[in-house]
Design a protein around this motif. Structure first.
Motif, PDB file in Angstrom:
ATOM      1  N   SER A 241      40.778  16.553 -53.483  1.00 13.41           N
ATOM      2  CA  SER A 241      39.666  17.505 -53.564  1.00 13.41           C
ATOM      3  C   SER A 241      39.546  18.172 -54.931  1.00 13.41           C
ATOM      4  CB  SER A 241      39.826  18.593 -52.487  1.00 13.41           C
ATOM      5  OG  SER A 241      41.018  19.326 -52.695  1.00 13.41           O
TER       6      SER A 241
ATOM      7  N   GLU B 139      38.933  18.705 -59.048  1.00 13.46           N
ATOM      8  CA  GLU B 139      37.979  18.195 -60.029  1.00 13.46           C
ATOM      9  C   GLU B 139      38.548  16.976 -60.760  1.00 13.46           C
ATOM     10  OE1 GLU B 139      37.118  21.442 -62.587  1.00 13.46           O
ATOM     11  OE2 GLU B 139      35.973  22.549 -61.093  1.00 13.46           O
TER      12      GLU B 139
ATOM     13  N   SER C 118      28.667  15.766 -62.968  1.00 10.02           N
ATOM     14  CA  SER C 118      29.460  16.081 -61.786  1.00 10.02           C
ATOM     15  C   SER C 118      30.891  16.362 -62.227  1.00 10.02           C
ATOM     16  CB  SER C 118      29.443  14.905 -60.799  1.00 10.02           C
ATOM     17  OG  SER C 118      30.370  15.107 -59.752  1.00 10.02           O
TER      18      SER C 118
ATOM     19  N   ARG D 264      33.394  15.558 -60.188  1.00 11.75           N
ATOM     20  CA  ARG D 264      34.179  14.683 -59.314  1.00 11.75           C
ATOM     21  C   ARG D 264      33.793  13.236 -59.604  1.00 11.75           C
ATOM     22  NH1 ARG D 264      35.875  16.554 -54.375  1.00 11.75           N
ATOM     23  NH2 ARG D 264      36.802  14.483 -54.142  1.00 11.75           N
TER      24      ARG D 264
ATOM     25  N   ASN E 102      30.718   8.734 -58.098  1.00 14.28           N
ATOM     26  CA  ASN E 102      30.436  10.166 -58.091  1.00 14.28           C
ATOM     27  C   ASN E 102      30.786  10.687 -56.702  1.00 14.28           C
ATOM     28  OD1 ASN E 102      29.383  12.758 -58.089  1.00 14.28           O
ATOM     29  ND2 ASN E 102      27.597  12.206 -59.304  1.00 14.28           N
ATOM     30  N   GLU E 103      31.888  11.397 -56.597  1.00 12.00           N
ATOM     31  CA  GLU E 103      32.389  11.826 -55.291  1.00 12.00           C
ATOM     32  C   GLU E 103      31.659  13.038 -54.724  1.00 12.00           C
ATOM     33  OE1 GLU E 103      36.864  10.456 -54.829  1.00 12.00           O
ATOM     34  OE2 GLU E 103      36.685  12.059 -56.316  1.00 12.00           O
ATOM     35  N   LYS E 104      30.755  13.632 -55.489  1.00 18.81           N
ATOM     36  CA  LYS E 104      30.024  14.810 -55.005  1.00 18.81           C
ATOM     37  C   LYS E 104      28.626  14.478 -54.499  1.00 18.81           C
ATOM     38  CE  LYS E 104      31.708  19.249 -56.572  1.00 18.81           C
ATOM     39  NZ  LYS E 104      31.400  20.480 -57.340  1.00 18.81           N
ATOM     40  N   HIS E 105      28.037  13.437 -54.984  1.00 15.62           N
ATOM     41  CA  HIS E 105      26.655  13.127 -54.629  1.00 15.62           C
ATOM     42  C   HIS E 105      26.591  12.179 -53.435  1.00 15.62           C
ATOM     43  CE1 HIS E 105      24.718  14.282 -58.749  1.00 15.62           C
ATOM     44  NE2 HIS E 105      25.573  15.163 -58.315  1.00 15.62           N
TER      45      HIS E 105
ATOM     46  N   GLY F  69      29.632  11.311 -51.422  1.00 14.18           N
ATOM     47  CA  GLY F  69      30.774  10.785 -52.149  1.00 14.18           C
ATOM     48  C   GLY F  69      30.975   9.295 -52.000  1.00 14.18           C
TER      49      GLY F  69
END
Length: 394
Positions: free
Chosen positions: A204, A206, A230, A232, A251-254, A257
């Motif tokens: 989890s 950054e 991002s 991540r 891109n683990e945030k968009h 993930g």
């Protein structure tokens, strides 16, 4: 002692504190370049070169001074051949491998994430996949076999140490480096590597992609942290399309993930605003893109390697769900109860042939092995791998 196959863990001192020296009946055990064990300072690891076939018995001799007199003791171990192309001798966790040709030394170099699979049993967190260095292994025989380089790995950990470049990189004793991607252009090697501060125990924190450059693959200069919209981002891959370079990454945030994004550059230094390239379904990561047989191919890790194909490197369609023929289950491995064929690959195209380097988790363990396969195209234009064919020279 603890023997992992490609490495052996040996005590360096007696309980009394007296130093122990070691000799071997065979040069297959490298006692000249031993690496201290990071979890137990009283031990060190020696790399082991396996025989090509069968097994070989080796005698290790320990020598120490006890109560003023010199004592020796022999230990016999048996080293067996392995079907793996490469195993990390220190932590048994070679992952995310990639190949690059060292033009000066005329050798193939393998860079990989050096996961710490030998961490103490019972640690059920993901700490063992963090705090990782980038390992280096070298081949003099066309990538037919690789030897771990303790010297190069140590040098790499020194030059990739981000704490010495900028004050804003926090220190927790060690940091996490994953999935190196290396591109050669106009006399320089460019490395894009995933960076996570410290040693997290969960997925989890950054993550960023850092850019380094080098003239010799060994001494690296930090260029910058890429701004990819991002905090991540991991698993970069670079391929030239026309007169531009394209970089794909996770891109683990968009979009939950589960998406691969792409950005473009004219010079490998300045990158455009990223856009969605593939996703969000199915879950995937570790995209690797290459040009072969007049098409662009993207191989993606989804607990197996599946293939996407494109005429322009922009618009992708799925080609194969699993490159491996499921009638050969012996070449699949088990990762946490799931059947998988291969994980996070790299592809080298050489003299019209395409070779896939990948890693597996054998026997439902944290341990990993690196393997190689030659990619092929069937009569219908679909990509496949024959698991019984073993490439001999790249």
């Amino acid at each position: 002692t603890e023997y992992t196959g490609k490495g052996i863990k040996l005590p360096s001192v007696l309980p009394s504190g007296a130093p122990i020296s070691w000799t071997s009946s065979s040069e297959r055990i490298d006692l000249k370049n031993m690496t201290p064990d990071e979890f137990d300072s009283d031990y060190a690891w020696a790399a082991v070169t396996r025989p090509e076939s069968g097994s070989e018995k080796i005698v290790l001799t320990a020598k120490a001074t006890v109560s003023g007199s010199e004592k020796t003791k022999d230990f016999e171990i048996e080293i067996e051949a392995s079907e793996a192309l490469y195993e990390d001798p220190l932590y048994d966790g070679a992952a995310d491998p990639m190949l690059v040709y060292n033009r000066e030394k005329k050798q193939w170099w393998m860079f990989y994430t050096q996961r710490r699979a030998t961490m103490v049993e019972g640690n059920e967190t993901v700490e063992w996949v963090h705090g990782t260095n980038i390992g280096v292994a070298v081949s003099d025989d066309g990538a037919n076999s690789f030897s771990y380089s303790a010297e190069y790995t140590k040098k790499l950990s020194e030059t990739l140490n981000l704490e010495k470049y900028l004050d804003e990189y926090p220190s927790e004793g060690r940091d996490t480096l994953w999935a190196p991607e290396i591109v050669y252009n106009e006399g320089k090697y460019h490395m894009y590597v995933s960076y996570i501060a410290g040693v997290p125990t969960v997925y989890s924190r950054e993550a960023y992609i850092e850019h380094f450059e080098s003239d010799d693959l060994l001494n690296w200069r930090h260029v910058k942290q890429l701004d990819l919209g991002s905090d991540r981002v991991i698993d970069s891959c670079v391929q030239k399309i026309g007169d531009k370079f394209a970089m794909w990454f996770k891109n683990e945030k968009h979009d939950g993930g589960q998406c691969t994004y792409v950005t473009y550059s004219d010079n490998l230094y300045d990158w455009s605003t990223p856009t969605l390239a593939y996703g969000p379904d199915p879950w995937h990561e570790g995209a690797n893109v290459f040009y072969w047989k007049d098409k662009y191919w993207m191989l993606v890790d989804e607990d197996c390697i599946f293939a996407l194909v494109s005429d322009d490197g922009v618009n992708w369609v799925k080609d194969r769900e699993d490159l491996y023929d499921p009638t050969h289950p012996e070449d699949h491995s088990y990762q946490f109860g799931k059947v998988v064929g291969a994980n996070h690959c790299d592809v080298v195209v050489q003299d019209g042939e395409a070779y896939m380097l990948y890693f597996v988790h054998p026997n439902n363990t944290k341990k990993t092995e690196v393997k190689m396969a030659r990619l092929q195209i069937d009569e219908n234009g679909h990509m496949f791998v024959d698991p019984e064919e073993k490439p001999e020279y790249v």
